[in-house]
Design a protein around this motif. Structure first.
Motif, PDB file in Angstrom:
ATOM      1  N   SER A  70       1.332  10.214   0.775  1.00  0.00           N
ATOM      2  CA  SER A  70       2.354   9.661  -0.113  1.00  0.00           C
ATOM      3  C   SER A  70       1.875   9.686  -1.563  1.00  0.00           C
ATOM      4  O   SER A  70       2.622  10.068  -2.468  1.00  0.00           O
ATOM      5  CB  SER A  70       2.683   8.230   0.318  1.00  0.00           C
ATOM      6  OG  SER A  70       3.655   7.668  -0.529  1.00  0.00           O
ATOM      7  N   THR A  73       1.753  13.317  -2.926  1.00  0.00           N
ATOM      8  CA  THR A  73       3.106  13.800  -3.199  1.00  0.00           C
ATOM      9  C   THR A  73       3.660  13.178  -4.483  1.00  0.00           C
ATOM     10  O   THR A  73       4.260  13.870  -5.310  1.00  0.00           O
ATOM     11  CB  THR A  73       4.031  13.482  -2.010  1.00  0.00           C
ATOM     12  OG1 THR A  73       3.512  14.132  -0.849  1.00  0.00           O
ATOM     13  CG2 THR A  73       5.444  13.943  -2.260  1.00  0.00           C
ATOM     14  N   HIS A  74       3.429  11.879  -4.653  1.00  0.00           N
ATOM     15  CA  HIS A  74       3.940  11.217  -5.852  1.00  0.00           C
ATOM     16  C   HIS A  74       3.191  11.687  -7.103  1.00  0.00           C
ATOM     17  O   HIS A  74       3.787  11.799  -8.179  1.00  0.00           O
ATOM     18  CB  HIS A  74       3.873   9.700  -5.720  1.00  0.00           C
ATOM     19  CG  HIS A  74       4.599   8.986  -6.810  1.00  0.00           C
ATOM     20  ND1 HIS A  74       5.925   9.233  -7.109  1.00  0.00           N
ATOM     21  CD2 HIS A  74       4.182   8.049  -7.700  1.00  0.00           C
ATOM     22  CE1 HIS A  74       6.287   8.468  -8.132  1.00  0.00           C
ATOM     23  NE2 HIS A  74       5.249   7.755  -8.508  1.00  0.00           N
ATOM     24  N   ASP A  77       4.837  14.712  -8.196  1.00  0.00           N
ATOM     25  CA  ASP A  77       6.159  14.370  -8.710  1.00  0.00           C
ATOM     26  C   ASP A  77       6.082  13.786 -10.124  1.00  0.00           C
ATOM     27  O   ASP A  77       6.850  14.190 -10.997  1.00  0.00           O
ATOM     28  CB  ASP A  77       6.849  13.393  -7.762  1.00  0.00           C
ATOM     29  CG  ASP A  77       8.309  13.180  -8.098  1.00  0.00           C
ATOM     30  OD1 ASP A  77       8.953  14.082  -8.678  1.00  0.00           O
ATOM     31  OD2 ASP A  77       8.826  12.091  -7.782  1.00  0.00           O
ATOM     32  N   GLN A  81       7.635  15.111 -13.615  1.00  0.00           N
ATOM     33  CA  GLN A  81       8.473  14.259 -14.453  1.00  0.00           C
ATOM     34  C   GLN A  81       7.854  14.037 -15.841  1.00  0.00           C
ATOM     35  O   GLN A  81       8.531  13.587 -16.749  1.00  0.00           O
ATOM     36  CB  GLN A  81       8.663  12.884 -13.799  1.00  0.00           C
ATOM     37  CG  GLN A  81       9.460  12.898 -12.530  1.00  0.00           C
ATOM     38  CD  GLN A  81       9.614  11.489 -12.012  1.00  0.00           C
ATOM     39  OE1 GLN A  81      10.253  10.654 -12.656  1.00  0.00           O
ATOM     40  NE2 GLN A  81       9.030  11.203 -10.854  1.00  0.00           N
ATOM     41  N   ASN A  86       6.282   4.478 -11.244  1.00  0.00           N
ATOM     42  CA  ASN A  86       6.375   4.283  -9.806  1.00  0.00           C
ATOM     43  C   ASN A  86       7.660   4.793  -9.178  1.00  0.00           C
ATOM     44  O   ASN A  86       7.868   4.615  -7.987  1.00  0.00           O
ATOM     45  CB  ASN A  86       6.203   2.801  -9.467  1.00  0.00           C
ATOM     46  CG  ASN A  86       4.877   2.276  -9.957  1.00  0.00           C
ATOM     47  OD1 ASN A  86       4.839   1.559 -10.944  1.00  0.00           O
ATOM     48  ND2 ASN A  86       3.803   2.647  -9.312  1.00  0.00           N
ATOM     49  N   GLY A  88      10.142   7.860  -8.008  1.00  0.00           N
ATOM     50  CA  GLY A  88      10.185   9.279  -7.715  1.00  0.00           C
ATOM     51  C   GLY A  88      11.336   9.942  -8.438  1.00  0.00           C
ATOM     52  O   GLY A  88      12.291   9.286  -8.859  1.00  0.00           O
ATOM     53  N   SER A  89      11.277  11.239  -8.586  1.00  0.00           N
ATOM     54  CA  SER A  89      12.361  11.978  -9.240  1.00  0.00           C
ATOM     55  C   SER A  89      13.665  11.850  -8.448  1.00  0.00           C
ATOM     56  O   SER A  89      14.739  12.043  -8.998  1.00  0.00           O
ATOM     57  CB  SER A  89      11.986  13.455  -9.407  1.00  0.00           C
ATOM     58  OG  SER A  89      11.687  14.025  -8.148  1.00  0.00           O
ATOM     59  N   ASP A  90      13.544  11.487  -7.193  1.00  0.00           N
ATOM     60  CA  ASP A  90      14.725  11.237  -6.350  1.00  0.00           C
ATOM     61  C   ASP A  90      15.074   9.750  -6.303  1.00  0.00           C
ATOM     62  O   ASP A  90      15.829   9.319  -5.440  1.00  0.00           O
ATOM     63  CB  ASP A  90      14.484  11.770  -4.945  1.00  0.00           C
ATOM     64  CG  ASP A  90      13.276  11.113  -4.282  1.00  0.00           C
ATOM     65  OD1 ASP A  90      12.552  10.315  -4.934  1.00  0.00           O
ATOM     66  OD2 ASP A  90      13.036  11.396  -3.089  1.00  0.00           O
ATOM     67  N   SER A  92      13.106   7.386  -5.477  1.00  0.00           N
ATOM     68  CA  SER A  92      12.421   6.734  -4.365  1.00  0.00           C
ATOM     69  C   SER A  92      11.418   5.700  -4.866  1.00  0.00           C
ATOM     70  O   SER A  92      10.856   5.815  -5.953  1.00  0.00           O
ATOM     71  CB  SER A  92      11.705   7.767  -3.490  1.00  0.00           C
ATOM     72  OG  SER A  92      10.716   8.441  -4.233  1.00  0.00           O
ATOM     73  N   ARG A  97       8.592   6.272  -0.073  1.00  0.00           N
ATOM     74  CA  ARG A  97       7.687   7.429   0.036  1.00  0.00           C
ATOM     75  C   ARG A  97       6.653   7.210   1.137  1.00  0.00           C
ATOM     76  O   ARG A  97       6.291   8.146   1.856  1.00  0.00           O
ATOM     77  CB  ARG A  97       7.012   7.707  -1.305  1.00  0.00           C
ATOM     78  CG  ARG A  97       7.958   8.243  -2.348  1.00  0.00           C
ATOM     79  CD  ARG A  97       7.227   8.700  -3.588  1.00  0.00           C
ATOM     80  NE  ARG A  97       6.481   7.633  -4.254  1.00  0.00           N
ATOM     81  CZ  ARG A  97       7.014   6.776  -5.140  1.00  0.00           C
ATOM     82  NH1 ARG A  97       8.294   6.863  -5.457  1.00  0.00           N
ATOM     83  NH2 ARG A  97       6.264   5.861  -5.709  1.00  0.00           N
TER      84      ARG A  97
END
Length: 167
Positions: A70, A73-74, A77, A81, A86, A88-90, A92, A97
């Motif tokens: 996690s 992946t962040h 991300d 960005q 904290n 996410g681009s989605d 989240s 996550r």
């Protein structure tokens, strides 16, 4: 005499795949983080955190592969960005996550950083500020994850996830 060329070949081959196992001090002093053993970076930071937690009488954290995934992946991300935060681009959250990565506990906190510094320096910064220190020293926490993404110029996007097992 035939053993000598074979020995040289294997020595050369091992030099190509070997990675540093010593501490990563940041790009200026250590170069690219990819030349280092990532698992050892995670374990060194965990050891430092657990030493502090023991001083406080708290249980030690254990590595969570799911929280590592996690965090990694962040980190990628937030690099994309261009913002260490904290979300996410989605849109989240750390909890979402963590769940996607397979962590079935509660993500009790997440620390992020954008820096050229290494594993020790980023932890010192997080410990300096009450909000991030409280995440690290939450007495109910049980799990730890760390991830990063490093740009070609050495800027590293660090993410640390701390979790609490469901009881």
């Amino acid at each position: 005499m035939r053993k000598f060329p074979v020995y040289i070949f294997f020595l050369f081959l091992s030099a190509c795949v070997a990675s540093h196992t010593d501490a990563y001090y940041g790009f200026r002093l250590s170069g690219a983080i990819s030349k280092y053993d990532g698992q050892k970076i995670i374990l060194r930071q965990l050891d430092m955190i657990n030493a502090l937690r023991r001083e406080k009488g708290f249980q030690p954290l254990i590595v969570s592969n799911e929280l590592n995934a996690s965090a990694k992946t962040h980190a990628l991300d937030i690099y994309n960005q261009k913002r260490a935060w904290n979300f996410g681009s989605d849109a989240s959250s750390p909890q979402e996550r963590g769940r996607v990565s397979g962590y079935d506990g509660i993500v009790s906190g997440e620390n992020v950083s954008e820096t050229y510094e290494g594993e020790f320096s980023v932890l010192q910064v997080w410990l300096k500020y009450p909000i991030s220190r409280d995440v690290i020293l939450n007495p109910l926490s049980t799990h730890f994850g760390l991830g990063w993404y490093q740009e070609n110029d050495g800027k590293t996007w660090w993410v640390q996830d701390i979790g609490q097992a469901n009881r």
